[in-house]
Design a protein around this motif. Sequence first.
Motif, short mmCIF file in Angstrom:
data_model
loop_
_atom_site.label_atom_id
_atom_site.label_comp_id
_atom_site.label_asym_id
_atom_site.label_seq_id
_atom_site.Cartn_x
_atom_site.Cartn_y
_atom_site.Cartn_z
N PHE A 1 0.83 -1.20 0.00
CA PHE A 1 0.00 0.00 0.00
C PHE A 1 0.87 1.26 0.00
O PHE A 1 1.84 1.35 0.76
CB PHE A 1 -0.87 0.04 1.27
CG PHE A 1 -2.17 -0.70 1.12
CD1 PHE A 1 -2.19 -2.05 0.81
CD2 PHE A 1 -3.39 -0.05 1.32
CE1 PHE A 1 -3.40 -2.74 0.68
CE2 PHE A 1 -4.59 -0.73 1.20
CZ PHE A 1 -4.61 -2.07 0.88
N ILE B 1 10.50 0.64 -4.83
CA ILE B 1 9.71 -0.39 -4.14
C ILE B 1 9.12 -1.37 -5.15
O ILE B 1 9.03 -2.58 -4.89
CB ILE B 1 8.62 0.27 -3.25
CG1 ILE B 1 9.30 0.90 -2.04
CG2 ILE B 1 7.56 -0.73 -2.82
CD1 ILE B 1 8.38 1.51 -1.02
N ASN C 1 -3.48 3.45 -2.85
CA ASN C 1 -4.63 3.48 -1.95
C ASN C 1 -5.32 4.83 -2.01
O ASN C 1 -4.69 5.87 -1.81
CB ASN C 1 -4.15 3.19 -0.53
CG ASN C 1 -5.27 3.31 0.49
OD1 ASN C 1 -6.40 2.93 0.22
ND2 ASN C 1 -4.95 3.85 1.66
N ARG D 1 -6.98 0.65 -4.48
CA ARG D 1 -8.14 0.50 -3.59
C ARG D 1 -8.95 1.78 -3.72
O ARG D 1 -8.48 2.85 -3.33
CB ARG D 1 -7.71 0.28 -2.14
CG ARG D 1 -8.93 0.21 -1.21
CD ARG D 1 -8.58 -0.26 0.19
NE ARG D 1 -8.06 0.79 1.03
CZ ARG D 1 -7.91 0.67 2.37
NH1 ARG D 1 -8.24 -0.45 2.98
NH2 ARG D 1 -7.43 1.67 3.07
N ALA E 1 -9.59 -4.39 10.76
CA ALA E 1 -9.89 -3.16 11.52
C ALA E 1 -11.35 -2.77 11.35
O ALA E 1 -12.10 -2.62 12.33
CB ALA E 1 -8.96 -2.03 11.06
N PRO F 1 -4.16 -6.08 6.69
CA PRO F 1 -3.14 -5.25 7.32
C PRO F 1 -2.76 -5.71 8.73
O PRO F 1 -3.60 -6.24 9.47
CB PRO F 1 -3.85 -3.89 7.41
CG PRO F 1 -5.30 -4.23 7.59
CD PRO F 1 -5.53 -5.50 6.82
N LEU G 1 2.11 -2.44 4.75
CA LEU G 1 1.72 -1.03 4.95
C LEU G 1 2.94 -0.13 5.00
O LEU G 1 2.83 1.08 4.84
CB LEU G 1 0.94 -0.87 6.26
CG LEU G 1 -0.33 -1.68 6.41
CD1 LEU G 1 -1.02 -1.34 7.73
CD2 LEU G 1 -1.28 -1.46 5.25
C1 ACO Z 1 -6.97 -0.48 8.06
C2 ACO Z 1 -6.47 -0.14 6.68
O1 ACO Z 1 -7.21 0.31 5.83
S1 ACO Z 1 -4.82 -0.50 6.36
C3 ACO Z 1 -4.52 0.25 4.79
C4 ACO Z 1 -4.47 1.76 4.84
N1 ACO Z 1 -3.26 2.24 5.47
C5 ACO Z 1 -2.16 2.53 4.76
O2 ACO Z 1 -2.18 2.41 3.55
C6 ACO Z 1 -0.97 3.00 5.53
C7 ACO Z 1 0.26 3.08 4.64
N2 ACO Z 1 1.43 3.42 5.41
C8 ACO Z 1 1.61 4.64 5.95
O3 ACO Z 1 0.82 5.55 5.79
C9 ACO Z 1 2.89 4.85 6.72
O4 ACO Z 1 3.75 3.77 6.56
C10 ACO Z 1 2.70 5.05 8.25
C11 ACO Z 1 1.77 6.25 8.53
C12 ACO Z 1 2.12 3.80 8.87
C13 ACO Z 1 4.08 5.30 8.85
O5 ACO Z 1 4.67 6.36 8.13
P1 ACO Z 1 5.96 7.11 8.70
O6 ACO Z 1 5.69 7.58 10.08
O7 ACO Z 1 6.39 8.11 7.68
O8 ACO Z 1 6.99 5.90 8.79
P2 ACO Z 1 8.55 5.97 8.72
O9 ACO Z 1 9.05 7.28 9.29
O10 ACO Z 1 9.09 4.73 9.35
O11 ACO Z 1 8.84 5.92 7.15
C14 ACO Z 1 10.14 5.83 6.65
C15 ACO Z 1 10.12 6.24 5.21
O12 ACO Z 1 9.36 5.29 4.45
C16 ACO Z 1 8.31 5.95 3.74
N3 ACO Z 1 7.15 5.10 3.78
C17 ACO Z 1 6.40 4.75 4.85
N4 ACO Z 1 5.39 3.93 4.47
C18 ACO Z 1 5.53 3.75 3.14
C19 ACO Z 1 4.80 3.02 2.20
N5 ACO Z 1 3.71 2.31 2.53
N6 ACO Z 1 5.23 3.02 0.90
C20 ACO Z 1 6.29 3.75 0.54
N7 ACO Z 1 7.03 4.48 1.40
C21 ACO Z 1 6.65 4.49 2.69
C22 ACO Z 1 8.07 7.26 4.51
O13 ACO Z 1 7.50 8.23 3.65
C23 ACO Z 1 9.47 7.61 4.98
O14 ACO Z 1 10.13 8.24 3.90
P3 ACO Z 1 11.40 9.25 4.17
O15 ACO Z 1 12.50 8.38 4.70
O16 ACO Z 1 11.69 9.82 2.83
O17 ACO Z 1 10.92 10.27 5.17
#
Ligand code: ACO
Length: 356
Positions: free
Chosen positions: A32, A47, A57, A91, A182, A247, A275
């Motif tokens: 996602f 990725i 998403n 999605r 969830a 998730p 995620l």
């Molecule tokens: C119940 C449901 O519906 S689940 C499905 C819906 N939810 C989602 O799609 C959530 C997707 N994931 C996210 O939004 C994020 O991963 C979070 C909010 C959970 C965490 O994000 P962050 O706090 O930024 O995590 P973190 O600091 O560890 O990220 C490290 C790096 O990876 C990137 N990253 C984090 N998640 C992703 C991802 N899914 N894809 C690509 N890159 C990502 C961040 O942008 C960050 O980049 P940077 O180094 O350039 O700053």
Amino acid sequence: MRSPKDFFAPLALGAPAPVREIPVTPSRMIHFFDPGNEKMAAKVPDIAKKVDVLLGNLEDAVRADRKEAARAGLVSIAKANDFGKTQLWTRVNSLDSPWVLDDLVTLVTEIGDKLDVIMVPKVEGAQDIHYVDRLLAQLEARAGLTKPLLVHAILETASGVANVEEIAGASPRMQGISLGPADLAASRRMKTTRVGGGHPGYLVRTDPTGEDLNAGRTTYQQDLWHYTVARMVDACATHGILPYYGPFGDIRDVVACEDQFRNAFLLGCVGAWSLHPVQIDIAKKVFSPSPSDVAWARRVIAEMGDGTGAVMIDGKMQDDASVKQCRVVAELADALAADDPELAAAYDAATKEILG
Ligand SMILES: CC(=O)SCCNC(=O)CCNC(=O)[C@H](O)C(C)(C)COP(=O)(O)OP(=O)(O)OC[C@H]1O[C@@H](n2cnc3c(N)ncnc32)[C@H](O)[C@@H]1OP(=O)(O)O
Ligand SMILES: O=CC(=O)O
Ligand SMILES: [Mg+2]
């Protein structure tokens, strides 16, 4: 109910013919990302090389005031990139939301030729799939698409679970179903506050050993999702489509994430959602059979000859039924190894060790 005779007829003049078999390509992780988040979007080309499925998403986790940016972001990412064998899914927003009509119209019209699967959230019954099925056919016809888009449902409402069999068989477009723990927990009014995984309060306890009801009693945490995953797997297998765990929200707890994914793998799921980048390798590891299991499966297949009768291998009885299980493992391993030389080498080395 549609007659079985015209189940595979297009639902709009000029729409592509529906598929008769769901393509089974690797989909160990559905990764996602929010296409409107510039930081995430920038990581997508890299990725894409590591994942089986990339999913833009548009639904939950995208703020209401960012919905249009996410949709536009996905259109430009899809147009600007060729992800090769990595599938591109989306999605869309839920069918009762103000955004879903524009999601479907825009995505099919602009990038319908780049998308493989449309994930539909909060599916309640076959009626939701029928609605999407007809609309997609109309949009495909207008866009001149030659390959039909497939549909993936999220199992995340109580009525969706009650109707899971009819959802799985509602359309030849149905590619698979994911557990959405969830939303499902909320819909069922479960008293949890987590995104997937277990709960320490959901347990069984051994019997008392004496007068003291607290002494010496071991507790075992149980899997909250066992019933739903097992039902989903049966519904999917019955209709020739693919089941997925969804998730796991505790990104930091990579250990419990691996456990939850493995439970789903053992029960028949083919993949799970990632995620965060840290969950990609977990899904890859868990949803690829282990080299020792593959070696054993290949050995049973070799020793079982034409696959009938019974033989003893290392003290274990093998027959027509166990060789079928071994074929499931060996065929999955061959399919994954075909695109992954490292995995192929690990499988061959383990096989050589026991078969010589
Ligand atoms: C119940 C449901 O519906 S689940 C499905 C819906 N939810 C989602 O799609 C959530 C997707 N994931 C996210 O939004 C994020 O991963 C979070 C909010 C959970 C965490 O994000 P962050 O706090 O930024 O995590 P973190 O600091 O560890 O990220 C490290 C790096 O990876 C990137 N990253 C984090 N998640 C992703 C991802 N899914 N894809 C690509 N890159 C990502 C961040 O942008 C960050 O980049 P940077 O180094 O350039 O700053
Ligand atoms: O969409 C997923 C969920 O768990 O809800
Ligand atoms: Mg949900």
